[in-house]
Design an enzyme around this catalytic site. Structure first.
Site, mmCIF file in Angstrom:
data_model
loop_
_atom_site.group_PDB
_atom_site.id
_atom_site.type_symbol
_atom_site.label_atom_id
_atom_site.label_comp_id
_atom_site.label_asym_id
_atom_site.label_seq_id
_atom_site.Cartn_x
_atom_site.Cartn_y
_atom_site.Cartn_z
ATOM 1 N N HIS A 75 0.825 -1.227 0.000
ATOM 2 C CA HIS A 75 0.000 0.000 0.000
ATOM 3 C C HIS A 75 0.856 1.273 0.000
ATOM 4 O O HIS A 75 0.306 2.376 -0.021
ATOM 5 C CB HIS A 75 -0.951 0.024 1.200
ATOM 6 C CG HIS A 75 -1.978 -1.073 1.171
ATOM 7 N ND1 HIS A 75 -2.868 -1.223 0.126
ATOM 8 C CD2 HIS A 75 -2.251 -2.085 2.041
ATOM 9 C CE1 HIS A 75 -3.640 -2.277 0.367
ATOM 10 N NE2 HIS A 75 -3.292 -2.817 1.511
ATOM 11 N N ASP B 99 -2.771 -10.481 -3.027
ATOM 12 C CA ASP B 99 -3.319 -10.103 -1.724
ATOM 13 C C ASP B 99 -4.804 -9.787 -1.882
ATOM 14 O O ASP B 99 -5.245 -9.361 -2.947
ATOM 15 C CB ASP B 99 -2.563 -8.871 -1.203
ATOM 16 C CG ASP B 99 -2.861 -8.563 0.251
ATOM 17 O OD1 ASP B 99 -2.063 -8.951 1.110
ATOM 18 O OD2 ASP B 99 -3.897 -7.920 0.525
ATOM 19 N N HIS C 58 -6.383 -7.379 -0.600
ATOM 20 C CA HIS C 58 -6.559 -5.928 -0.768
ATOM 21 C C HIS C 58 -5.882 -5.473 -2.060
ATOM 22 O O HIS C 58 -4.819 -5.983 -2.418
ATOM 23 C CB HIS C 58 -5.935 -5.181 0.411
ATOM 24 C CG HIS C 58 -6.481 -5.600 1.752
ATOM 25 N ND1 HIS C 58 -5.955 -6.656 2.472
ATOM 26 C CD2 HIS C 58 -7.515 -5.107 2.468
ATOM 27 C CE1 HIS C 58 -6.648 -6.789 3.599
ATOM 28 N NE2 HIS C 58 -7.601 -5.868 3.634
ATOM 29 N N ASP D 47 -4.283 -13.227 2.615
ATOM 30 C CA ASP D 47 -5.508 -12.883 3.357
ATOM 31 C C ASP D 47 -6.789 -13.167 2.576
ATOM 32 O O ASP D 47 -7.857 -12.701 2.951
ATOM 33 C CB ASP D 47 -5.468 -11.423 3.853
ATOM 34 C CG ASP D 47 -4.923 -10.457 2.826
ATOM 35 O OD1 ASP D 47 -4.718 -10.866 1.671
ATOM 36 O OD2 ASP D 47 -4.701 -9.277 3.180
HETATM 37 ZN ZN LIG Z 1 -4.088 -7.587 2.415
#
Ligand SMILES: [Zn+2]
Ligand SMILES: [Zn+2]
Length: 421
Positions: A109, A148, A150, A237
């Site tokens: 991120h 991931d 996200h 995740d």
């Molecule tokens: Zn993540």
């Protein structure tokens, strides 16, 4: 003869963002135990290496850090990024065929400009590694596949204008999860259209749904693009027990996904079911990368009866993947989010940081709002000089110049001239 797989561990067991945070001290210790218990290092050709420490020069090759590297990256961050660099060098030097950086804190991120922490990330481990390999080994065409849950918005941002870096992110739809971006229409900057690909999957996608998207989009685009190096931002995740997301992948699903992507280097990102899932997912990926049979890896928890993706979601994913190919073919600079002003492509943005800088710098409370204006020179000879104006509560206004990694003479001169004024 090169080893099959190099593994670098950096569990950072004495560092975390705060007590009770999901990205916590013991997060990787179970993985470390599990890989040793399973006897992974007894297989010939699987070796462990120590991480190096990333330097300020490494960090600043990927980032602009107005508050200063020392205020944004502590020793754990520098060793985590250094672990990724070590993995990259193991492969590039020919010592190992593949490598897996099992490191934390994560990094995907963290965008080009960093004023604080976003989604547990301060510096981008994959980008720092790639930029080091470009300087050290002259690597040019790189693909990053971010698995991931996200959206890998930081990595996307760093390579948004780079036509030599393909970034593909498979993630839970941004309408239902942090950071709220990564839609199919996000395809790269005006001079790098089609080098960013987003596959926003519906919540409750299982192994079959992920593999469908990987088969329909990831594999054909990787084959067409022919990168010199494939990097997997390996976030675990998407597991059906992960406490902060809503997907349904199993350990064997990750093994199959890793077989399909066939990365040269994997770098761990998220994964917060640290005891019951993360060790098994990391094991399945490590076995896939080492060419071993991962089909008997199974998490100890009983799987809920219904882990398959629903028919409706499978249909949705099939349609979405078709749309992504269409959008990529029809992509035009005017719809990339930047507007042409004279010879410059301009984009203005507000970027939110959820955590302050390091604890030693006054703790993690509070939020930071950055305002950014980005101007990309519409150069006919190269991807173009990028000029970034940025300010936030923690840093006064500043201007930064980012050259493409193979700039033309005109852009080099333009940078010289502009930085004088
Ligand atoms: Zn993540
Ligand atoms: Zn140029």
């Amino acid at each position: 003869m090169p080893q099959k797989l190099g593994i670098v561990f950096f569990p950072a067991y004495d560092w975390s963002i705060g007590p009770d945070h999901p990205e916590r001290e013991e997060r990787l210790l179970y993985t470390q135990d599990q890989l040793r218990e399973e006897g992974l290092f007894d297989f010939p050709g699987i070796v462990e290496s120590r991480p190096q420490v990333a330097t300020d020069e490494d960090v600043l090759a990927a980032h602009i850090q107005p508050p200063g590297v020392e205020r944004l990256a502590g020793l754990p961050h520098l060793i985590s990024a250094g672990g990724a660099i070590t993995c990259g060098r193991l492969v590039m030097s020919g010592e190992c065929l593949k490598s897996f950086a099992l490191v934390r804190p994560p990094g995907h991120h963290a965008m080009r400009v960093v004023h604080g922490g976003r989604g547990f990330c301060n510096i981008n481990n994959e980008a720092i590694m790639i930029e080091r390999l470009r300087r050290e080994y002259g690597v040019r065409r790189v693909a990053i596949v971010d698995t991931d849950c996200h959206h890998g918005d930081g990595t996307q941002d760093i390579y948004w204008h780079d036509p030599d870096t393909l970034f593909i992110s498979l993630h839970q739809d941004g309408r239902t999860l942090y950071p709220g971006s990564g839609f199919a229409g996000e395809l790269g900057g005006p001079k790098a259209l089609g080098s960013t690909i987003n596959i926003p999957l519906p919540p409750e996608t299982g192994d079959d749904g992920f593999l469908l998207a990987a088969n329909m989009v990831v594999r054909p685009i990787l084959d067409e693009w022919k990168p010199e190096l494939v990097v997997n931002s390996a976030g675990q995740d998407n597991h059906f027990t992960d406490p902060i997301t809503n997907m349904r992948i199993t350990a064997r699903g990750y093994g199959a996904l890793s077989d399909l992507i066939n990365p040269d280097i994997a770098v761990l990102e998220g994964g917060y079911a640290i005891k019951g899932a993360l060790p098994y997912l990391n094991l399945a990926i490590a076995m896939s990368m080492a060419g071993l049979d991962w089909t008997r890896v199974e998490e100890p928890l009983p799987s809920p009866a219904q882990l398959a993706t629903s028919d409706r979601n499978m249909e949705y994913i099939r349609h979405l993947c078709g749309e992504i190919h269409k959008l990529r073919r029809k992509a035009v600079p005017e719809r990339s989010g930047s507007r042409l002003e004279g010879r410059w492509w301009v984009r203005e943005r507000s970027i939110y940081y959820d955590t302050h800088t390091l604890e030693s710098e006054g703790g993690y409370g509070g939020a930071i709002h950055e305002h950014q204006r980005e101007e990309l020179f519409d150069c006919p000879n190269c991807p173009g000089l990028l000029v970034i104006h940025t300010r936030s509560e923690v840093s006064p206004p500043s201007v930064h110049y980012v050259l493409p990694h193979q700039p033309c003479e005109a852009c080099l001169r333009l940078k010289e001239d502009l930085s004088k004024t």
